[in-house]
Scaffold this motif. Structure first.
Motif, PDB file in Angstrom:
ATOM      1  N   TYR A 170      -3.323 -23.432 -17.037  1.00  0.00           N
ATOM      2  CA  TYR A 170      -3.435 -24.710 -18.153  1.00  0.00           C
ATOM      3  C   TYR A 170      -2.311 -24.581 -19.407  1.00  0.00           C
ATOM      4  N   HIS A 171      -2.407 -23.744 -19.915  1.00  0.00           N
ATOM      5  CA  HIS A 171      -1.584 -23.511 -21.036  1.00  0.00           C
ATOM      6  C   HIS A 171      -0.069 -23.481 -20.676  1.00  0.00           C
ATOM      7  N   THR A 226       1.237 -24.815 -18.022  1.00  0.00           N
ATOM      8  CA  THR A 226       1.289 -26.042 -17.253  1.00  0.00           C
ATOM      9  C   THR A 226       1.644 -27.127 -18.600  1.00  0.00           C
ATOM     10  N   GLN A 227       0.874 -27.116 -19.490  1.00  0.00           N
ATOM     11  CA  GLN A 227       1.156 -28.129 -20.723  1.00  0.00           C
ATOM     12  C   GLN A 227       2.385 -27.876 -21.212  1.00  0.00           C
ATOM     13  N   ILE A 250       5.162 -29.221 -19.279  1.00  0.00           N
ATOM     14  CA  ILE A 250       5.172 -30.768 -19.641  1.00  0.00           C
ATOM     15  C   ILE A 250       5.721 -31.358 -20.757  1.00  0.00           C
ATOM     16  N   ALA A 251       5.589 -30.461 -21.789  1.00  0.00           N
ATOM     17  CA  ALA A 251       6.137 -30.910 -23.447  1.00  0.00           C
ATOM     18  C   ALA A 251       7.863 -30.620 -23.218  1.00  0.00           C
ATOM     19  N   GLN A 305       2.189 -34.489 -26.390  1.00  0.00           N
ATOM     20  CA  GLN A 305       1.480 -33.289 -25.877  1.00  0.00           C
ATOM     21  C   GLN A 305       0.785 -32.522 -27.029  1.00  0.00           C
ATOM     22  N   PHE A 311      -2.806 -31.451 -26.153  1.00  0.00           N
ATOM     23  CA  PHE A 311      -2.712 -30.822 -24.902  1.00  0.00           C
ATOM     24  C   PHE A 311      -2.236 -29.429 -24.999  1.00  0.00           C
ATOM     25  N   LEU A 312      -1.303 -29.198 -26.057  1.00  0.00           N
ATOM     26  CA  LEU A 312      -0.507 -27.999 -26.124  1.00  0.00           C
ATOM     27  C   LEU A 312      -1.524 -27.105 -26.818  1.00  0.00           C
ATOM     28  N   LYS A 343      -0.645 -24.616 -30.810  1.00  0.00           N
ATOM     29  CA  LYS A 343       0.605 -25.394 -30.744  1.00  0.00           C
ATOM     30  C   LYS A 343       1.544 -25.101 -32.491  1.00  0.00           C
TER      31      LYS A 343
END
Length: 379
Positions: A240-241, A243-244, A247-248, A264, A269-270, A273
Motif C-alpha cells: 500500500y505505502h 503504491t500510494q 501515485i503521488a 494524496q 492516502f500517503l 507524509k
C-alpha cells in the motif's frame, strides 16, 4: 618548520574564523531546510504549529550547534573521536535495556524533554573514529589484513546493535559510510571486490533456499521481498505505502498540482507524509521541476563538501569531510529510491526536509565538523 608549526601559523584564529566559514554551504543548508518547512506547512493543512514551527526551532538550534562545532579546531575533534564513538556505543547498548518503543521498533532514549536516537549519533562518530584511525596509521599499512580488520570491527559493532533495534536503513548507512572512509583512505579494491562477491553469493543463497529445508529467511520476510519486487501483488496490504507514493509521484507531472493542492497528502492516502514519504508530497505539488530542484541543492551540498576535502592538507579533516558527505549522499539517495519503489522501504528520512529532531541536530553537528575542517585547514 614542522607541519604542526605550519598549521598553527596558517590557520585562522579568533574572530577571523567567521571570514573562513564555508558560507555557500550554509546558504545551501538553509535552502534545503526551507523546502522542508514549506512541505511540513503544506502536509499539516496550512498550520505552522503542527510540524513546521517545531522543525524551524530545531533548525535554528542545529545551526547554532553547527557554528559552535565549526569554530572549535579540527584537531580537538580528532582527539575526541574515540570518546565520541565509545559514547555512541554505550547509548546504543542503553537502547537495548531502557529504550522507548515506537512503531514496533526500539530506537530511542528518553532524556527528560529530549528524545534521542543514538543510531543517528553513531553514523557521525563512526566516521570520526575511522578518519582518526587512518590519520594515525602509516599509509603503507593501510591494506595489510591486520590493519583492515580493525576498522571492519569498528563498523560491525554499531551495525549489529542497530540491526537489533531493528533499523535496517541506519545499519546500511553505517556500513556504506564506513566503507567510503576506508576507500578514500586507500584500502585496496580487492577487499571491496571480495565483500561484493560475498554479498552477491549471500543474496543468491537467500533466493535459492526458498522452499527448501535450509530456508534462510522466514516466510514473511520473503513476502516482503515479493512486495518490493511487485507492490501490485498486495496493493491494500504490504504494497500500500509504495503504491500510494508512486501515485503521488506520477500525478505531479512536470510542474505539479500546486502548493497545498496535492490530493494524496491532503486526503491522507500517503503514509508518513511528514517524515519518510515527504519527498512524494513535494513531487506531487511541485512536479518534476520541484523534485529536481531539491536534488540539485543536495548535489551542490555534496560538491562543496568534496571540494573542501580535496583542498585540505590535513588527512583527518579530509577523510572526515568525505565520510560525512558520503553519509549525507546515501541518506537522501536511499530515501528517494525508497519512495520511488527502486529500493525496499527501510525507514530512512529525507535529510533536513523530513520532520525529526535527532536526525536534524546530529546532521547539522556533522556539518559543523565539515566547517571546522574547512575553517582550520592550513592556508
Amino acid at each position: 618548520m614542522s607541519f604542526l608549526e605550519y598549521q598553527l601559523k596558517t590557520v585562522p584564529t579568533g574572530a577571523s574564523k567567521i571570514l573562513h566559514v564555508n558560507w555557500a554551504l550554509v546558504v545551501l543548508l538553509i535552502a534545503v531546510a526551507s523546502a522542508g518547512f514549506l512541505m511540513l506547512y503544506s502536509v499539516a493543512g496550512g498550520r505552522m504549529e503542527v510540524w513546521a514551527e517545531p522543525q524551524m526551532k530545531r533548525f535554528v538550534l542545529g545551526m547554532a550547534v553547527m557554528f559552535a562545532v565549526g569554530f572549535v579546531p579540527i584537531w580537538f575533534w580528532r582527539n575526541m573521536a574515540g570518546l565520541a564513538y565509545a559514547l555512541s556505543i554505550v547509548l546504543l547498548l542503553a537502547v537495548e535495556f531502557f529504550g522507548s518503543v515506537g512503531m514496533g521498533a526500539q530506537r530511542w532514549i528518553e532524556l527528560g524533554p529530549l528524545r534521542l536516537q543514538p543510531s543517528e549519533l553513531a553514523k557521525v562518530t563512526l566516521v570520526m573514529l575511522l578518519a582518526a584511525y587512518y590519520d594515525w596509521l602509516d599509509i603503507r599499512k593501510t591494506s595489510r589484513p591486520i590493519w583492515v580488520l580493525i576498522p571492519v570491527a569498528l563498523i560491525i559493532l554499531p551495525t549489529v546493535l542497530v540491526l537489533g533495534q531493528p533499523d535496517l536503513g541506519t545499519a546500511l548507512l553505517l556500513m556504506t559510510g564506513g566503507a567510503v572512509v576506508m576507500f578514500c583512505a586507500g584500502v585496496s579494491l580487492y577487499y571491496f571486490g571480495a565483500v561484493a562477491s560475498l554479498l552477491g553469493g549471500a543474496i543468491a543463497a537467500v533466493f535459492y533456499s526458498r522452499g527448501t529445508e535450509w530456508q534462510l529467511l522466514k516466510n514473511y520476510q520473503y513476502r516482503r521481498i515479493d512486495t518490493f519486487l511487485d507492490p501490485s501483488s498486495d496493493p491494500l496490504g504490504a504494497g500500500y505505502h509504495i503504491t500510494q507514493a508512486k501515485i503521488a509521484l506520477g500525478s505531479g507531472g512536470w510542474a505539479g498540482r500546486g502548493f497545498m493542492q496535492g490530493t494524496q497528502s491532503r486526503l491522507n492516502f500517503l503514509p508518513e507524509k511528514h517524515t519518510d514519504f515527504i519527498f512524494t508530497t513535494l513531487a506531487e505539488e511541485f512536479g518534476f521541476v520541484g523534485a529536481f530542484s531539491l536534488l540539485v541543492l543536495y548535489t551542490l551540498v555534496l560538491a562543496f563538501c568534496i571540494s573542501s576535502a580535496l583542498q585540505n592538507k590535513d588527512r583527518f579533516a579530509s577523510l572526515v569531510t568525505l565520510g560525512i558527505a558520503a553519509t549525507f549522499f546515501f541518506y537522501f539517495s536511499v530515501n528517494m529510491l525508497m519512495v520511488m519503489g527502486l529500493a525496499p522501504v527501510v525507514g530512512v528520512p529525507l535529510p533536513l526536509v523530513s520532520y525529526g529532531g535527532s536526525s536534524m541536530l546530529v546532521l547539522l553537528a556533522a556539518f559543523g565538523l565539515v566547517q571546522s575542517a574547512h575553517i582550520h585547514r592550513p592556508r
